[in-house]
Design an enzyme around this catalytic site. Structure first.
Site, PDB file in Angstrom:
ATOM      1  N   LYS A 117       0.827  -1.212   0.000  1.00  0.00           N
ATOM      2  CA  LYS A 117       0.000   0.000   0.000  1.00  0.00           C
ATOM      3  C   LYS A 117       0.853   1.250   0.000  1.00  0.00           C
ATOM      4  CE  LYS A 117      -4.516  -1.456   1.401  1.00  0.00           C
ATOM      5  NZ  LYS A 117      -5.674  -1.274   2.275  1.00  0.00           N
ATOM      6  N   LYS A 199      -3.106 -10.567  -7.034  1.00  0.00           N
ATOM      7  CA  LYS A 199      -4.372 -10.795  -6.337  1.00  0.00           C
ATOM      8  C   LYS A 199      -5.491  -9.957  -6.973  1.00  0.00           C
ATOM      9  CE  LYS A 199      -5.203  -8.651  -2.472  1.00  0.00           C
ATOM     10  NZ  LYS A 199      -5.369  -8.100  -1.127  1.00  0.00           N
ATOM     11  N   LYS A 202      -9.672  -4.377  -5.702  1.00  0.00           N
ATOM     12  CA  LYS A 202     -10.376  -3.212  -6.256  1.00  0.00           C
ATOM     13  C   LYS A 202      -9.400  -2.121  -6.680  1.00  0.00           C
ATOM     14  CE  LYS A 202     -11.823  -3.048  -1.531  1.00  0.00           C
ATOM     15  NZ  LYS A 202     -12.923  -3.442  -0.678  1.00  0.00           N
TER      16      LYS A 202
HETATM   17  P1  TYM Z   1      -9.995  -6.490   2.915  1.00  0.00           P
HETATM   18  O1  TYM Z   1     -11.064  -5.490   3.055  1.00  0.00           O
HETATM   19  O2  TYM Z   1      -8.834  -6.177   2.037  1.00  0.00           O
HETATM   20  O3  TYM Z   1     -10.573  -7.872   2.388  1.00  0.00           O
HETATM   21  C1  TYM Z   1     -11.712  -8.451   2.997  1.00  0.00           C
HETATM   22  C2  TYM Z   1     -11.632  -9.953   3.043  1.00  0.00           C
HETATM   23  O4  TYM Z   1     -11.595 -10.501   1.731  1.00  0.00           O
HETATM   24  C3  TYM Z   1     -10.436 -11.299   1.554  1.00  0.00           C
HETATM   25  N1  TYM Z   1      -9.957 -11.078   0.187  1.00  0.00           N
HETATM   26  C4  TYM Z   1      -9.673 -12.059  -0.669  1.00  0.00           C
HETATM   27  N2  TYM Z   1      -9.756 -13.397  -0.560  1.00  0.00           N
HETATM   28  C5  TYM Z   1      -9.404 -14.130  -1.642  1.00  0.00           C
HETATM   29  N3  TYM Z   1      -8.964 -13.585  -2.804  1.00  0.00           N
HETATM   30  C6  TYM Z   1      -8.870 -12.253  -2.965  1.00  0.00           C
HETATM   31  N4  TYM Z   1      -8.453 -11.731  -4.105  1.00  0.00           N
HETATM   32  C7  TYM Z   1      -9.240 -11.418  -1.866  1.00  0.00           C
HETATM   33  N5  TYM Z   1      -9.275 -10.067  -1.675  1.00  0.00           N
HETATM   34  C8  TYM Z   1      -9.723  -9.888  -0.410  1.00  0.00           C
HETATM   35  C9  TYM Z   1      -9.449 -10.804   2.586  1.00  0.00           C
HETATM   36  O5  TYM Z   1      -8.507 -11.790   2.923  1.00  0.00           O
HETATM   37  C10 TYM Z   1     -10.363 -10.472   3.735  1.00  0.00           C
HETATM   38  O6  TYM Z   1     -10.690 -11.635   4.463  1.00  0.00           O
HETATM   39  N6  TYM Z   1      -7.558  -5.840   7.195  1.00  0.00           N
HETATM   40  C11 TYM Z   1      -8.720  -6.448   6.599  1.00  0.00           C
HETATM   41  C12 TYM Z   1     -10.032  -5.993   7.213  1.00  0.00           C
HETATM   42  C13 TYM Z   1     -10.062  -6.149   8.686  1.00  0.00           C
HETATM   43  C14 TYM Z   1     -10.186  -7.371   9.397  1.00  0.00           C
HETATM   44  C15 TYM Z   1     -10.173  -7.015  10.783  1.00  0.00           C
HETATM   45  C16 TYM Z   1     -10.294  -8.698   9.013  1.00  0.00           C
HETATM   46  C17 TYM Z   1      -9.994  -5.154   9.595  1.00  0.00           C
HETATM   47  N7  TYM Z   1     -10.051  -5.663  10.876  1.00  0.00           N
HETATM   48  C18 TYM Z   1     -10.252  -7.996  11.792  1.00  0.00           C
HETATM   49  C19 TYM Z   1     -10.387  -9.673  10.018  1.00  0.00           C
HETATM   50  C20 TYM Z   1     -10.352  -9.321  11.383  1.00  0.00           C
HETATM   51  C21 TYM Z   1      -8.720  -6.108   5.121  1.00  0.00           C
HETATM   52  O7  TYM Z   1      -8.143  -5.136   4.692  1.00  0.00           O
HETATM   53  O8  TYM Z   1      -9.480  -6.931   4.352  1.00  0.00           O
END
Ligand code: TYM
Length: 335
Positions: A117, A199, A202
Site C-alpha cells: 500500500k 491478487k 479493487k
Molecule cells: P480487505 O477489506 O482487504 O478484504 C476483505 C476480506 O476478503 C479477503 N480477500 C480475498 N480473498 C481471496 N482472494 C482475494 N483476491 C481477496 N481479496 C480480499 C481478505 O482476505 C479479507 O478476508 N484488514 C482487513 C479488514 C479487517 C479485518 C479485521 C479482518 C480489519 N479488521 C479484523 C479480520 C479481522 C482487510 O483489509 O481486508
C-alpha cells in the site's frame, strides 16, 4: 462468561473502501454464513481501516451501508450474527492505541500489505497505514475471538495479532484469547482475471481484472470472456505454469462446489471459450440473488439503521468488557 464457555467466537471484517469484490466474497463472506450456528459471530464494516487511504466521505458512507446490505443478502442473519460498523464501537480506537504501545516498529515494517500500500500511495504513507495491524489486532482481541475467517492475504495480520496478544499476556497475565486464522481451502486467493500473477483487488489498474459482487451480469460475462488464459488449450490445474486457467478453475470450483478433477473432465477436449463462458455463468448465478436482495435492502434504510444500531450495542457490550480489563492491567486509574 456463559457465552464464552458455550460457544466459540468469530470476528472478521472487510474495508468498505469501494465495491465488494468477487475475491472478498469467495475468500471471506461466502464462508461466514455457514458458521452462525456453531459460533458466536461478529462481522464489521472496517471503516476505520479504510481511511488509511484517502476516501471521498460520501462514498465511504454509501459503501458502508451497501456492505451491510450485502452481508445480510449473502446469508448473514442479523439475529444470529452481530453486524456492526467499526467506528460505532469506540473501544476499537481505544484498544488500538494501547496495542500500538505493545507493537514493535520492526514487526510492522515487515508487513506485506504495508509495503504494497505504501508503494501504491507514495504521496500518503501515513502513520495509520503503518500501525494498521495493531488496530486490526484490537478488533480481534476485543471479542476474545477463537477464529478469524479471512482470505490468505490477511494471514500475516492474524499472525502479528497473535504475537501482540502473547506479548501482552506474557507481561500482564492471561488477558486475550489467542486467535487462529480460518482460511478456506478453495478461494483463499482469487487472482486478477487480466494479470493472474496478482491478487484480484479493487485497486487493480485494469478494470477488467476485478469482478464486483454487485456488478451487472453482462459486465461479469464480458470480464470472464476477456480473462487471460494461455496457448495450451487444456483445462488443467497447474497454478505455476497455467495461472490464468487455474484461477478460473478456483473460481468455478468455489462457485459450483465441483472438484478440480471434475472440472478437468467436464472441459476435456473443449476450448477455453466454452470454459470461460461456463465460469462466468456460474458466477452470475451465484451472485444474482445476492445483488437483487442487496438492492431491495438498500431501499429500506430504516431497517438497515436498526440493524447497525443494535449491532453496535451488542458489540460494545463485549468489547467494553475486554477494554475494561486491559485498562486495569496497564494501570489506568478507574474513573
Ligand atoms: P480487505 O477489506 O482487504 O478484504 C476483505 C476480506 O476478503 C479477503 N480477500 C480475498 N480473498 C481471496 N482472494 C482475494 N483476491 C481477496 N481479496 C480480499 C481478505 O482476505 C479479507 O478476508 N484488514 C482487513 C479488514 C479487517 C479485518 C479485521 C479482518 C480489519 N479488521 C479484523 C479480520 C479481522 C482487510 O483489509 O481486508
Amino acid at each position: 462468561m456463559e457465552n464464552e464457555v458455550q460457544k466459540k467466537r468469530i470476528l472478521s471484517g472487510i474495508q468498505p473502501s469501494g465495491n465488494l469484490t468477487l475475491g472478498s466474497y469467495l475468500g471471506a463472506i461466502k464462508n461466514w454464513a455457514a458458521l452462525a450456528d456453531e459460533y458466536d459471530c461478529y462481522y464489521m464494516m472496517a471503516d476505520m481501516h479504510t481511511i488509511t487511504v484517502r476516501q471521498v466521505p460520501a462514498d465511504l458512507r454509501r459503501n458502508t451501508l451497501t456492505q451491510l446490505a450485502a452481508y445480510i443478502a449473502s446469508g448473514l442473519d442479523p439475529e444470529k450474527n452481530v453486524l456492526f460498523v467499526q467506528s460505532h464501537v469506540p473501544a476499537h480506537a481505544q484498544l488500538g492505541w494501547v496495542l500500538d504501545c505493545y507493537t514493535m516498529f520492526g514487526e510492522l515494517s515487515r508487513m506485506t500489505q504495508f509495503k504494497d500500500k505504501s508503494a501504491k500511495n507514495a504521496d500518503n504513507i501515513n502513520a495509520g497505514l503503518f500501525t494498521y495491524p495493531a488496530l486490526m489486532a484490537g478488533d480481534i482481541l476485543l471479542y476474545q475471538a477463537d477464529l478469524v475467517p479471512v482470505g490468505g492475504d490477511q494471514k500475516q495480520h492474524v499472525e502479528i495479532c497473535r504475537d501482540i496478544a502473547n506479548r501482552f499476556n506474557g507481561i500482564y497475565g492471561e488477558t486475550f484469547k489467542i486467535p487462529e486464522p480460518y482460511i478456506p481451502k478453495v478461494g483463499a486467493r482469487i487472482m486478477s482475471l487480466t494479470s493472474p500473477e496478482n491478487k484480484m483487488s479493487k485497486s487493480d489498474k485494469d478494470p477488467n481484472g476485478c469482478v464486483y459482487m454487485l456488478e451487472k451480469p453482462e459486465d461479469i460475462m464480458r470480464k470472464f470472456k476477456k480473462a487471460v488464459t494461455d496457448s495450451d488449450a487444456c483445462v488443467r490445474f497447474d497454478p505455476e505454469n497455467k495461472p490464468g486457467v487455474s484461477n478460473l478453475m478456483q473460481i468455478y470450483s468455489a462457485a459450483t462446489g465441483a472438484a478440480f478433477e471434475q472440472i478437468e473432465a467436464e472441459f476435456a477436449g473443449r476450448g477455453y471459450g466454452d470454459f470461460k463462458k461456463a465460469v462466468g455463468e456460474s458466477v452470475v448465478e451465484m451472485l444474482r440473488p445476492i445483488r437483487e436482495e442487496t438492492e431491495r435492502l438498500l431501499s429500506d434504510k430504516a431497517y438497515l439503521e436498526t440493524i447497525y444500531r443494535s449491532g453496535a450495542e451488542r458489540a460494545s457490550y463485549v468489547a467494553n468488557r475486554t477494554l475494561g480489563k486491559v485498562y486495569k492491567k496497564v494501570g489506568f486509574l478507574a474513573r
